[in-house]
Design a protein around this motif. Structure first.
Motif, PDB file in Angstrom:
ATOM      1  N   ASP A   1     -12.221   5.846  -2.920  1.00  0.00           N
ATOM      2  CA  ASP A   1     -11.727   4.621  -2.307  1.00  0.00           C
ATOM      3  C   ASP A   1     -12.873   3.783  -1.751  1.00  0.00           C
ATOM      4  OD1 ASP A   1      -9.123   5.225  -2.914  1.00  0.00           O
ATOM      5  OD2 ASP A   1      -8.606   5.941  -0.912  1.00  0.00           O
ATOM      6  N   THR A   2     -13.854   4.444  -1.157  1.00  0.00           N
ATOM      7  CA  THR A   2     -14.989   3.741  -0.580  1.00  0.00           C
ATOM      8  C   THR A   2     -15.775   2.996  -1.651  1.00  0.00           C
ATOM      9  OG1 THR A   2     -15.177   5.390   1.181  1.00  0.00           O
ATOM     10  CG2 THR A   2     -17.107   4.027   0.762  1.00  0.00           C
ATOM     11  N   PHE A   3     -16.023   3.649  -2.759  1.00  0.00           N
ATOM     12  CA  PHE A   3     -16.811   3.030  -3.824  1.00  0.00           C
ATOM     13  C   PHE A   3     -15.986   2.060  -4.661  1.00  0.00           C
ATOM     14  CE2 PHE A   3     -19.514   6.788  -3.066  1.00  0.00           C
ATOM     15  CZ  PHE A   3     -20.662   6.091  -2.749  1.00  0.00           C
ATOM     16  N   LYS A   4     -14.675   2.191  -4.652  1.00  0.00           N
ATOM     17  CA  LYS A   4     -13.809   1.326  -5.446  1.00  0.00           C
ATOM     18  C   LYS A   4     -13.747  -0.069  -4.853  1.00  0.00           C
ATOM     19  CE  LYS A   4     -10.919   1.183  -8.930  1.00  0.00           C
ATOM     20  NZ  LYS A   4     -11.302   1.483 -10.274  1.00  0.00           N
ATOM     21  N   HIS A   5     -13.802  -0.156  -3.528  1.00  0.00           N
ATOM     22  CA  HIS A   5     -13.663  -1.459  -2.862  1.00  0.00           C
ATOM     23  C   HIS A   5     -14.953  -2.123  -2.723  1.00  0.00           C
ATOM     24  CE1 HIS A   5      -9.892   0.545  -1.603  1.00  0.00           C
ATOM     25  NE2 HIS A   5      -9.444  -0.619  -1.960  1.00  0.00           N
TER      26      HIS A   5
ATOM     27  N   MET B   1      -7.966  -3.394  -7.973  1.00  0.00           N
ATOM     28  CA  MET B   1      -7.169  -2.206  -8.257  1.00  0.00           C
ATOM     29  C   MET B   1      -5.747  -2.659  -8.562  1.00  0.00           C
ATOM     30  SD  MET B   1      -6.281   1.156  -5.869  1.00  0.00           S
ATOM     31  CE  MET B   1      -7.681   0.948  -4.863  1.00  0.00           C
ATOM     32  N   THR B   2      -5.223  -2.157  -9.646  1.00  0.00           N
ATOM     33  CA  THR B   2      -3.856  -2.515 -10.021  1.00  0.00           C
ATOM     34  C   THR B   2      -2.866  -1.684  -9.210  1.00  0.00           C
ATOM     35  OG1 THR B   2      -3.696  -0.848 -11.753  1.00  0.00           O
ATOM     36  CG2 THR B   2      -4.619  -2.993 -12.382  1.00  0.00           C
ATOM     37  N   MET B   3      -1.633  -2.102  -9.256  1.00  0.00           N
ATOM     38  CA  MET B   3      -0.584  -1.390  -8.526  1.00  0.00           C
ATOM     39  C   MET B   3      -0.418   0.035  -9.060  1.00  0.00           C
ATOM     40  SD  MET B   3       1.137  -1.915  -6.003  1.00  0.00           S
ATOM     41  CE  MET B   3       2.621  -1.909  -5.119  1.00  0.00           C
ATOM     42  N   LYS B   4      -0.578   0.197 -10.373  1.00  0.00           N
ATOM     43  CA  LYS B   4      -0.443   1.528 -10.973  1.00  0.00           C
ATOM     44  C   LYS B   4      -1.539   2.460 -10.461  1.00  0.00           C
ATOM     45  CE  LYS B   4      -0.113   3.921 -15.372  1.00  0.00           C
ATOM     46  NZ  LYS B   4      -0.155   3.812 -16.823  1.00  0.00           N
ATOM     47  N   GLU B   5      -2.788   1.958 -10.396  1.00  0.00           N
ATOM     48  CA  GLU B   5      -3.898   2.767  -9.865  1.00  0.00           C
ATOM     49  C   GLU B   5      -3.640   3.136  -8.411  1.00  0.00           C
ATOM     50  OE1 GLU B   5      -7.079   0.054 -10.610  1.00  0.00           O
ATOM     51  OE2 GLU B   5      -7.792   1.220 -12.326  1.00  0.00           O
ATOM     52  N   TYR B   6      -3.131   2.166  -7.638  1.00  0.00           N
ATOM     53  CA  TYR B   6      -2.828   2.415  -6.228  1.00  0.00           C
ATOM     54  C   TYR B   6      -1.779   3.516  -6.090  1.00  0.00           C
ATOM     55  CZ  TYR B   6      -1.252   1.619  -1.460  1.00  0.00           C
ATOM     56  OH  TYR B   6      -0.906   1.787  -0.145  1.00  0.00           O
ATOM     57  N   ASP B   7      -0.735   3.429  -6.894  1.00  0.00           N
ATOM     58  CA  ASP B   7       0.333   4.438  -6.850  1.00  0.00           C
ATOM     59  C   ASP B   7      -0.190   5.821  -7.231  1.00  0.00           C
ATOM     60  OD1 ASP B   7       2.206   2.586  -6.037  1.00  0.00           O
ATOM     61  OD2 ASP B   7       3.044   2.276  -8.038  1.00  0.00           O
TER      62      ASP B   7
ATOM     63  N   ARG C   1      -3.273   6.941  -6.893  1.00  0.00           N
ATOM     64  CA  ARG C   1      -4.114   7.452  -5.802  1.00  0.00           C
ATOM     65  C   ARG C   1      -3.269   7.954  -4.636  1.00  0.00           C
ATOM     66  NH1 ARG C   1      -9.751   6.202  -6.101  1.00  0.00           N
ATOM     67  NH2 ARG C   1     -10.106   4.926  -7.908  1.00  0.00           N
ATOM     68  N   MET C   2      -2.210   7.225  -4.324  1.00  0.00           N
ATOM     69  CA  MET C   2      -1.343   7.652  -3.220  1.00  0.00           C
ATOM     70  C   MET C   2      -0.661   8.976  -3.568  1.00  0.00           C
ATOM     71  SD  MET C   2      -1.943   5.627  -0.850  1.00  0.00           S
ATOM     72  CE  MET C   2      -0.753   6.187   0.318  1.00  0.00           C
ATOM     73  N   GLY C   3      -0.307   9.151  -4.819  1.00  0.00           N
ATOM     74  CA  GLY C   3       0.303  10.409  -5.256  1.00  0.00           C
ATOM     75  C   GLY C   3      -0.669  11.567  -5.115  1.00  0.00           C
ATOM     76  N   LYS C   4      -1.934  11.326  -5.485  1.00  0.00           N
ATOM     77  CA  LYS C   4      -2.947  12.371  -5.351  1.00  0.00           C
ATOM     78  C   LYS C   4      -3.191  12.704  -3.889  1.00  0.00           C
ATOM     79  CE  LYS C   4      -5.484  11.565  -9.621  1.00  0.00           C
ATOM     80  NZ  LYS C   4      -6.784  11.183 -10.202  1.00  0.00           N
ATOM     81  N   LYS C   5      -3.224  11.687  -3.047  1.00  0.00           N
ATOM     82  CA  LYS C   5      -3.440  11.923  -1.616  1.00  0.00           C
ATOM     83  C   LYS C   5      -2.290  12.742  -1.029  1.00  0.00           C
ATOM     84  CE  LYS C   5      -6.322   7.922  -0.738  1.00  0.00           C
ATOM     85  NZ  LYS C   5      -6.449   6.645  -0.037  1.00  0.00           N
ATOM     86  N   ALA C   6      -1.081  12.404  -1.424  1.00  0.00           N
ATOM     87  CA  ALA C   6       0.086  13.146  -0.929  1.00  0.00           C
ATOM     88  C   ALA C   6       0.040  14.598  -1.402  1.00  0.00           C
ATOM     89  CB  ALA C   6       1.367  12.476  -1.403  1.00  0.00           C
ATOM     90  N   ARG C   7      -0.364  14.802  -2.644  1.00  0.00           N
ATOM     91  CA  ARG C   7      -0.467  16.166  -3.179  1.00  0.00           C
ATOM     92  C   ARG C   7      -1.531  16.959  -2.415  1.00  0.00           C
ATOM     93  NH1 ARG C   7      -2.437  15.979  -8.685  1.00  0.00           N
ATOM     94  NH2 ARG C   7      -0.993  14.244  -8.758  1.00  0.00           N
ATOM     95  N   ASN C   8      -2.643  16.307  -2.104  1.00  0.00           N
ATOM     96  CA  ASN C   8      -3.710  16.987  -1.363  1.00  0.00           C
ATOM     97  C   ASN C   8      -3.245  17.382   0.030  1.00  0.00           C
ATOM     98  OD1 ASN C   8      -5.369  16.560  -3.565  1.00  0.00           O
ATOM     99  ND2 ASN C   8      -6.255  14.709  -2.731  1.00  0.00           N
TER     100      ASN C   8
ATOM    101  N   ARG D   1     -10.510  17.940  -1.912  1.00  0.00           N
ATOM    102  CA  ARG D   1      -9.971  16.907  -2.799  1.00  0.00           C
ATOM    103  C   ARG D   1      -9.676  15.620  -2.032  1.00  0.00           C
ATOM    104  NH1 ARG D   1      -5.874  20.201  -6.821  1.00  0.00           N
ATOM    105  NH2 ARG D   1      -7.514  21.265  -7.981  1.00  0.00           N
ATOM    106  N   GLN D   2      -9.232  15.764  -0.791  1.00  0.00           N
ATOM    107  CA  GLN D   2      -8.971  14.592   0.045  1.00  0.00           C
ATOM    108  C   GLN D   2     -10.274  13.822   0.286  1.00  0.00           C
ATOM    109  OE1 GLN D   2      -6.106  13.547   0.446  1.00  0.00           O
ATOM    110  NE2 GLN D   2      -5.557  13.028   2.517  1.00  0.00           N
ATOM    111  N   ALA D   3     -11.355  14.542   0.523  1.00  0.00           N
ATOM    112  CA  ALA D   3     -12.649  13.911   0.738  1.00  0.00           C
ATOM    113  C   ALA D   3     -13.120  13.190  -0.520  1.00  0.00           C
ATOM    114  CB  ALA D   3     -13.677  14.953   1.168  1.00  0.00           C
ATOM    115  N   VAL D   4     -12.879  13.784  -1.682  1.00  0.00           N
ATOM    116  CA  VAL D   4     -13.251  13.147  -2.952  1.00  0.00           C
ATOM    117  C   VAL D   4     -12.479  11.840  -3.118  1.00  0.00           C
ATOM    118  CG1 VAL D   4     -13.096  13.358  -5.465  1.00  0.00           C
ATOM    119  CG2 VAL D   4     -13.966  15.259  -4.097  1.00  0.00           C
ATOM    120  N   GLU D   5     -11.191  11.865  -2.845  1.00  0.00           N
ATOM    121  CA  GLU D   5     -10.380  10.650  -2.957  1.00  0.00           C
ATOM    122  C   GLU D   5     -10.858   9.583  -1.980  1.00  0.00           C
ATOM    123  OE1 GLU D   5      -8.017   9.668  -5.130  1.00  0.00           O
ATOM    124  OE2 GLU D   5      -8.514  11.507  -6.188  1.00  0.00           O
TER     125      GLU D   5
END
Length: 64
Positions: A60-64, A1-7, A9-16, A52-56
């Motif tokens: 994350d589970t399948f990404k790693h 995962m690149t830093m941009k993807e990480y950022d 995802r963190m933005g989406k989590k914060a929004r959720n 949406r939090q559960a989807v994220e």
């Protein structure tokens, strides 16, 4: 995962989490004012944020 993807995802989590908190505030305000409509909107917004939090989390589970 690149830093941009990480950022992103963190933005989406914060929004959720923001949806969950905002929904809780609406629900509490609706309960205090006796406004059933506001209460329902708050509960639905919380549910949307949690879903949406559960989807994220699943992504994350399948990404790693």
């Amino acid at each position: 995962m690149t830093m941009k993807e990480y950022d992103m995802r963190m933005g989406k989590k914060a929004r959720n989490i923001g949806h969950i908190v905002e929904g809780k505030a609406k629900e509490t305000t609706g309960r205090a004012l006796g406004n059933k409509s506001l209460q329902r909107r708050g509960k639905s917004e919380q549910a949307m944020g949690k879903m949406r939090q559960a989807v994220e989390k699943g992504r994350d589970t399948f990404k790693h």
